[in-house]
Scaffold this motif. Structure first.
Motif, PDB file in Angstrom:
ATOM      1  N   MET A  58       9.115 -42.695   4.456  1.00 57.53           N
ATOM      2  CA  MET A  58       9.147 -43.499   3.233  1.00 57.53           C
ATOM      3  C   MET A  58       9.745 -42.719   2.072  1.00 57.53           C
ATOM      4  SD  MET A  58       5.852 -45.917   2.942  1.00 57.53           S
ATOM      5  CE  MET A  58       4.627 -45.268   4.048  1.00 57.53           C
ATOM      6  N   VAL A  59       9.521 -41.434   2.051  1.00 53.29           N
ATOM      7  CA  VAL A  59      10.082 -40.578   1.005  1.00 53.29           C
ATOM      8  C   VAL A  59      11.325 -39.861   1.515  1.00 53.29           C
ATOM      9  CG1 VAL A  59       9.621 -38.586  -0.457  1.00 53.29           C
ATOM     10  CG2 VAL A  59       7.820 -40.252  -0.056  1.00 53.29           C
ATOM     11  N   ALA A  60      11.279 -39.409   2.735  1.00 46.89           N
ATOM     12  CA  ALA A  60      12.350 -38.562   3.264  1.00 46.89           C
ATOM     13  C   ALA A  60      13.659 -39.316   3.485  1.00 46.89           C
ATOM     14  CB  ALA A  60      11.894 -37.913   4.571  1.00 46.89           C
ATOM     15  N   VAL A  61      13.599 -40.539   3.960  1.00 52.87           N
ATOM     16  CA  VAL A  61      14.833 -41.274   4.273  1.00 52.87           C
ATOM     17  C   VAL A  61      15.653 -41.572   3.012  1.00 52.87           C
ATOM     18  CG1 VAL A  61      15.737 -43.462   5.170  1.00 52.87           C
ATOM     19  CG2 VAL A  61      14.049 -42.183   6.476  1.00 52.87           C
ATOM     20  N   PRO A  62      15.071 -42.196   1.974  1.00 51.90           N
ATOM     21  CA  PRO A  62      15.884 -42.435   0.780  1.00 51.90           C
ATOM     22  C   PRO A  62      16.356 -41.142   0.104  1.00 51.90           C
ATOM     23  CG  PRO A  62      13.967 -43.849   0.748  1.00 51.90           C
ATOM     24  CD  PRO A  62      13.774 -42.871   1.875  1.00 51.90           C
ATOM     25  N   ALA A  63      15.501 -40.131   0.083  1.00 49.01           N
ATOM     26  CA  ALA A  63      15.891 -38.860  -0.547  1.00 49.01           C
ATOM     27  C   ALA A  63      17.018 -38.185   0.210  1.00 49.01           C
ATOM     28  CB  ALA A  63      14.683 -37.934  -0.641  1.00 49.01           C
ATOM     29  N   LEU A 103      19.207 -39.638   2.255  1.00 51.99           N
ATOM     30  CA  LEU A 103      20.425 -40.435   2.119  1.00 51.99           C
ATOM     31  C   LEU A 103      21.057 -40.255   0.739  1.00 51.99           C
ATOM     32  CD1 LEU A 103      19.470 -43.755   3.929  1.00 51.99           C
ATOM     33  CD2 LEU A 103      21.286 -42.166   4.565  1.00 51.99           C
ATOM     34  N   ALA A 104      20.228 -40.130  -0.283  1.00 53.70           N
ATOM     35  CA  ALA A 104      20.760 -39.913  -1.633  1.00 53.70           C
ATOM     36  C   ALA A 104      21.446 -38.564  -1.744  1.00 53.70           C
ATOM     37  CB  ALA A 104      19.631 -40.026  -2.654  1.00 53.70           C
ATOM     38  N   SER A 105      20.840 -37.531  -1.189  1.00 55.16           N
ATOM     39  CA  SER A 105      21.464 -36.208  -1.267  1.00 55.16           C
ATOM     40  C   SER A 105      22.724 -36.139  -0.406  1.00 55.16           C
ATOM     41  CB  SER A 105      20.471 -35.111  -0.872  1.00 55.16           C
ATOM     42  OG  SER A 105      20.077 -35.264   0.468  1.00 55.16           O
ATOM     43  N   TYR A 106      22.699 -36.782   0.754  1.00 58.46           N
ATOM     44  CA  TYR A 106      23.891 -36.822   1.598  1.00 58.46           C
ATOM     45  C   TYR A 106      25.015 -37.585   0.901  1.00 58.46           C
ATOM     46  CZ  TYR A 106      27.047 -37.908   5.442  1.00 58.46           C
ATOM     47  OH  TYR A 106      28.155 -38.048   6.230  1.00 58.46           O
ATOM     48  N   GLY A 107      24.679 -38.728   0.314  1.00 55.72           N
ATOM     49  CA  GLY A 107      25.678 -39.523  -0.387  1.00 55.72           C
ATOM     50  C   GLY A 107      26.274 -38.790  -1.570  1.00 55.72           C
ATOM     51  N   ALA A 108      25.451 -38.050  -2.287  1.00 61.14           N
ATOM     52  CA  ALA A 108      25.958 -37.274  -3.418  1.00 61.14           C
ATOM     53  C   ALA A 108      26.917 -36.193  -2.941  1.00 61.14           C
ATOM     54  CB  ALA A 108      24.801 -36.671  -4.194  1.00 61.14           C
ATOM     55  N   SER A 109      26.607 -35.577  -1.810  1.00 63.69           N
ATOM     56  CA  SER A 109      27.489 -34.526  -1.289  1.00 63.69           C
ATOM     57  C   SER A 109      28.797 -35.096  -0.752  1.00 63.69           C
ATOM     58  CB  SER A 109      26.782 -33.719  -0.197  1.00 63.69           C
ATOM     59  OG  SER A 109      26.636 -34.496   0.976  1.00 63.69           O
ATOM     60  N   TRP A 159      29.765 -40.377  -2.798  1.00 62.51           N
ATOM     61  CA  TRP A 159      29.514 -41.801  -2.900  1.00 62.51           C
ATOM     62  C   TRP A 159      29.227 -42.178  -4.343  1.00 62.51           C
ATOM     63  CZ3 TRP A 159      25.434 -42.558   1.570  1.00 62.51           C
ATOM     64  CH2 TRP A 159      26.062 -42.377   2.802  1.00 62.51           C
ATOM     65  N   THR A 160      29.494 -43.432  -4.694  1.00 63.87           N
ATOM     66  CA  THR A 160      29.139 -43.917  -6.018  1.00 63.87           C
ATOM     67  C   THR A 160      27.628 -44.157  -6.068  1.00 63.87           C
ATOM     68  OG1 THR A 160      29.424 -46.241  -5.429  1.00 63.87           O
ATOM     69  CG2 THR A 160      31.385 -45.056  -6.251  1.00 63.87           C
ATOM     70  N   VAL A 161      27.117 -44.337  -7.265  1.00 61.45           N
ATOM     71  CA  VAL A 161      25.677 -44.581  -7.430  1.00 61.45           C
ATOM     72  C   VAL A 161      25.267 -45.871  -6.711  1.00 61.45           C
ATOM     73  CG1 VAL A 161      23.862 -45.034  -9.120  1.00 61.45           C
ATOM     74  CG2 VAL A 161      25.571 -43.285  -9.587  1.00 61.45           C
ATOM     75  N   SER A 162      26.109 -46.884  -6.795  1.00 60.49           N
ATOM     76  CA  SER A 162      25.763 -48.154  -6.134  1.00 60.49           C
ATOM     77  C   SER A 162      25.758 -48.003  -4.610  1.00 60.49           C
ATOM     78  CB  SER A 162      26.723 -49.265  -6.563  1.00 60.49           C
ATOM     79  OG  SER A 162      28.047 -48.941  -6.208  1.00 60.49           O
ATOM     80  N   GLN A 163      26.661 -47.195  -4.069  1.00 58.99           N
ATOM     81  CA  GLN A 163      26.650 -46.954  -2.626  1.00 58.99           C
ATOM     82  C   GLN A 163      25.394 -46.193  -2.216  1.00 58.99           C
ATOM     83  OE1 GLN A 163      30.469 -44.939  -2.422  1.00 58.99           O
ATOM     84  NE2 GLN A 163      31.245 -46.540  -1.040  1.00 58.99           N
ATOM     85  N   ILE A 164      25.017 -45.194  -2.993  1.00 58.58           N
ATOM     86  CA  ILE A 164      23.801 -44.429  -2.688  1.00 58.58           C
ATOM     87  C   ILE A 164      22.587 -45.347  -2.732  1.00 58.58           C
ATOM     88  CG2 ILE A 164      22.258 -42.603  -3.517  1.00 58.58           C
ATOM     89  CD1 ILE A 164      24.783 -41.087  -4.425  1.00 58.58           C
ATOM     90  N   ALA A 165      22.506 -46.189  -3.754  1.00 60.66           N
ATOM     91  CA  ALA A 165      21.375 -47.112  -3.871  1.00 60.66           C
ATOM     92  C   ALA A 165      21.349 -48.096  -2.706  1.00 60.66           C
ATOM     93  CB  ALA A 165      21.454 -47.859  -5.194  1.00 60.66           C
ATOM     94  N   PHE A 166      22.519 -48.594  -2.326  1.00 60.08           N
ATOM     95  CA  PHE A 166      22.595 -49.559  -1.223  1.00 60.08           C
ATOM     96  C   PHE A 166      22.134 -48.928   0.088  1.00 60.08           C
ATOM     97  CE2 PHE A 166      25.077 -51.313   2.343  1.00 60.08           C
ATOM     98  CZ  PHE A 166      24.587 -52.603   2.333  1.00 60.08           C
ATOM     99  N   TYR A 167      22.704 -47.784   0.443  1.00 59.76           N
ATOM    100  CA  TYR A 167      22.345 -47.150   1.713  1.00 59.76           C
ATOM    101  C   TYR A 167      20.900 -46.654   1.715  1.00 59.76           C
ATOM    102  CZ  TYR A 167      27.231 -47.454   3.069  1.00 59.76           C
ATOM    103  OH  TYR A 167      28.467 -47.926   3.398  1.00 59.76           O
ATOM    104  N   SER A 168      20.413 -46.199   0.582  1.00 60.67           N
ATOM    105  CA  SER A 168      19.016 -45.762   0.505  1.00 60.67           C
ATOM    106  C   SER A 168      18.073 -46.941   0.680  1.00 60.67           C
ATOM    107  CB  SER A 168      18.744 -45.067  -0.822  1.00 60.67           C
ATOM    108  OG  SER A 168      19.472 -43.873  -0.914  1.00 60.67           O
TER     109      SER A 168
END
Length: 106
Positions: free
Chosen positions: A32-37, A39-45, A48-57
């Motif tokens: 619940m915590v690890a997956v969105p976090a 994905l957000a860190s992977y997307g930032a690296s 990805w745009t903020v909207s893409q990070i939010a969508f995939y998370s």
């Protein structure tokens, strides 16, 4: 012969299917915590745009919740109550330990 009901975790998780469901239940609670976090860190690296990070998370969170509820349904109410009570006890114990340390440092 004792007439007490054996409601320990080992007595309630007595088949391979329930053991697998228990492992999925525990993993998804962490997820619940690890997956969105993650994905957000992977997307930032990956730039990805903020909207893409939010969508995939959010997609990762929803998939995680589906597995959580599915495993909870497979385990049944007694096991879920037992596990959630144990998790609450662990968190309550950790917060009490932190409060004790703060008063020792003052």
């Amino acid at each position: 012969m004792s007439h007490q009901s054996n409601t320990g975790i080992t007595a309630l998780v007595d088949t391979r299917f329930k053991k697998t469901a228990l492992a999925v239940f525990i993993a998804t609670n962490v997820g619940m915590v690890a997956v969105p976090a993650s994905l957000a860190s992977y997307g930032a690296s990956q730039g990805w745009t903020v909207s893409q990070i939010a969508f995939y998370s959010s997609i990762g969170f929803v998939v995680n919740e589906v597995f959580l509820f599915g495993s909870a349904a497979c385990l049944g109410k007694p096991i879920v109550i037992l596990i959630t009570a144990e998790i609450k006890r662990l968190f309550k114990q950790n917060t009490n330990n932190k409060k004790g340390r703060k008063s020792d440092n003052q």
